[in-house]
Design a protein around this motif. Sequence first.
Motif, PDB file in Angstrom:
ATOM      1  N   GLU A 147      66.444 -16.477  69.029  1.00  0.00           N
ATOM      2  CA  GLU A 147      66.020 -16.108  70.382  1.00  0.00           C
ATOM      3  C   GLU A 147      66.792 -16.916  71.408  1.00  0.00           C
ATOM      4  N   ASN A 148      67.196 -16.251  72.475  1.00  0.00           N
ATOM      5  CA  ASN A 148      67.886 -16.890  73.590  1.00  0.00           C
ATOM      6  C   ASN A 148      66.987 -16.809  74.814  1.00  0.00           C
ATOM      7  N   THR A 149      66.583 -17.967  75.336  1.00  0.00           N
ATOM      8  CA  THR A 149      65.659 -17.999  76.476  1.00  0.00           C
ATOM      9  C   THR A 149      66.324 -18.481  77.750  1.00  0.00           C
ATOM     10  N   THR A 150      67.646 -18.515  77.777  1.00  0.00           N
ATOM     11  CA  THR A 150      68.347 -19.048  78.955  1.00  0.00           C
ATOM     12  C   THR A 150      68.448 -18.035  80.089  1.00  0.00           C
ATOM     13  N   GLY A 151      68.304 -16.747  79.804  1.00  0.00           N
ATOM     14  CA  GLY A 151      68.407 -15.732  80.843  1.00  0.00           C
ATOM     15  C   GLY A 151      67.076 -15.470  81.522  1.00  0.00           C
ATOM     16  N   SER A 152      67.064 -14.481  82.411  1.00  0.00           N
ATOM     17  CA  SER A 152      65.836 -14.131  83.127  1.00  0.00           C
ATOM     18  C   SER A 152      64.791 -13.543  82.181  1.00  0.00           C
ATOM     19  N   VAL A 153      65.265 -12.888  81.110  1.00  0.00           N
ATOM     20  CA  VAL A 153      64.386 -12.307  80.098  1.00  0.00           C
ATOM     21  C   VAL A 153      64.857 -12.780  78.722  1.00  0.00           C
ATOM     22  N   PRO A 154      63.974 -13.314  77.877  1.00  0.00           N
ATOM     23  CA  PRO A 154      64.391 -13.735  76.524  1.00  0.00           C
ATOM     24  C   PRO A 154      64.971 -12.554  75.742  1.00  0.00           C
ATOM     25  N   THR A 155      65.932 -12.856  74.905  1.00  0.00           N
ATOM     26  CA  THR A 155      66.531 -11.832  74.047  1.00  0.00           C
ATOM     27  C   THR A 155      66.670 -12.375  72.630  1.00  0.00           C
ATOM     28  N   LYS A 156      66.807 -11.468  71.688  1.00  0.00           N
ATOM     29  CA  LYS A 156      67.099 -11.837  70.304  1.00  0.00           C
ATOM     30  C   LYS A 156      68.452 -11.238  69.925  1.00  0.00           C
ATOM     31  N   THR A 157      69.304 -12.074  69.350  1.00  0.00           N
ATOM     32  CA  THR A 157      70.589 -11.611  68.846  1.00  0.00           C
ATOM     33  C   THR A 157      70.414 -11.324  67.363  1.00  0.00           C
ATOM     34  N   VAL A 158      70.398 -10.045  67.029  1.00  0.00           N
ATOM     35  CA  VAL A 158      70.033  -9.610  65.681  1.00  0.00           C
ATOM     36  C   VAL A 158      71.284  -9.306  64.863  1.00  0.00           C
ATOM     37  N   THR A 159      71.396  -9.905  63.687  1.00  0.00           N
ATOM     38  CA  THR A 159      72.483  -9.588  62.761  1.00  0.00           C
ATOM     39  C   THR A 159      71.866  -9.133  61.440  1.00  0.00           C
ATOM     40  N   CYS A 160      72.442  -8.085  60.867  1.00  0.00           N
ATOM     41  CA  CYS A 160      71.893  -7.479  59.668  1.00  0.00           C
ATOM     42  C   CYS A 160      72.993  -7.202  58.655  1.00  0.00           C
ATOM     43  N   LEU A 161      72.605  -7.150  57.389  1.00  0.00           N
ATOM     44  CA  LEU A 161      73.488  -6.744  56.309  1.00  0.00           C
ATOM     45  C   LEU A 161      72.914  -5.490  55.655  1.00  0.00           C
ATOM     46  N   SER A 162      73.782  -4.616  55.148  1.00  0.00           N
ATOM     47  CA  SER A 162      73.314  -3.393  54.522  1.00  0.00           C
ATOM     48  C   SER A 162      72.364  -3.710  53.361  1.00  0.00           C
ATOM     49  N   LEU A 163      71.510  -2.761  53.064  1.00  0.00           N
ATOM     50  CA  LEU A 163      70.352  -2.999  52.196  1.00  0.00           C
ATOM     51  C   LEU A 163      70.717  -3.479  50.797  1.00  0.00           C
ATOM     52  N   GLU A 164      71.933  -3.162  50.317  1.00  0.00           N
ATOM     53  CA  GLU A 164      72.300  -3.629  48.979  1.00  0.00           C
ATOM     54  C   GLU A 164      72.402  -5.147  48.901  1.00  0.00           C
ATOM     55  N   SER A 165      72.359  -5.826  50.067  1.00  0.00           N
ATOM     56  CA  SER A 165      72.361  -7.291  50.051  1.00  0.00           C
ATOM     57  C   SER A 165      71.109  -7.836  49.376  1.00  0.00           C
TER      58      SER A 165
END
Length: 208
Positions: free
Chosen positions: A93-111
Amino acid sequence: MQQLFNKFLQAETPSIILCNPDKTQLYSLTLAYTVINTLRYNALSELSFIYPKSSDGGITIDLAYNNIKGKMVIEVNNGVDDSHFYIINSCPENTTGSVPTKTVTCLSLESELVSRRVTGFNGTIAFADMLQRVLDLIPTWSIGSIDPLLTPLYRTFDNNNNTAYNFLMNEVEKAYGCVFEFDTNVKTVSAISNTVPAAETDIYLSFD
């Protein structure tokens, strides 16, 4: 998954849905932006995006936001073919901006196969039996189709200690001369021989 392009040859943004680990749908992630879907053949695909906590400056909280967490599943669908599924790998989570955001990274399901280890795997074994023994480690996956050229092949292994995914993608692909295809929609693993019959072409392909 087929990538669609508009008339300006720009990649269309697919629909993104947050799911439980069993792939039951929870929320459509309509607020996602900076979506990057990196599709790879014979390797793990990646998906990343940024998701804000609110769309109105913090007056209301998006219902999906607090449910975006590790091990949850993301469904990506471009409206043409079957969905492709990813597992959330990280979502700081990044709370430095006016609205918190989440930077989401994913791997394909075979992981998912990375979480299981192949140990003490030894002996001479037929291809189909070998693949079944590996998938027995993670029963939610099953065998799809196997190239008939691979069916009669036997190979010998000696006391392996590796993740199920790396074992298949490295040792097995090299030993049997094949390529694996993972269908994350129905969770099947299929195998295709990478051997080119000599009678049909004068081109020779090797690992070198």
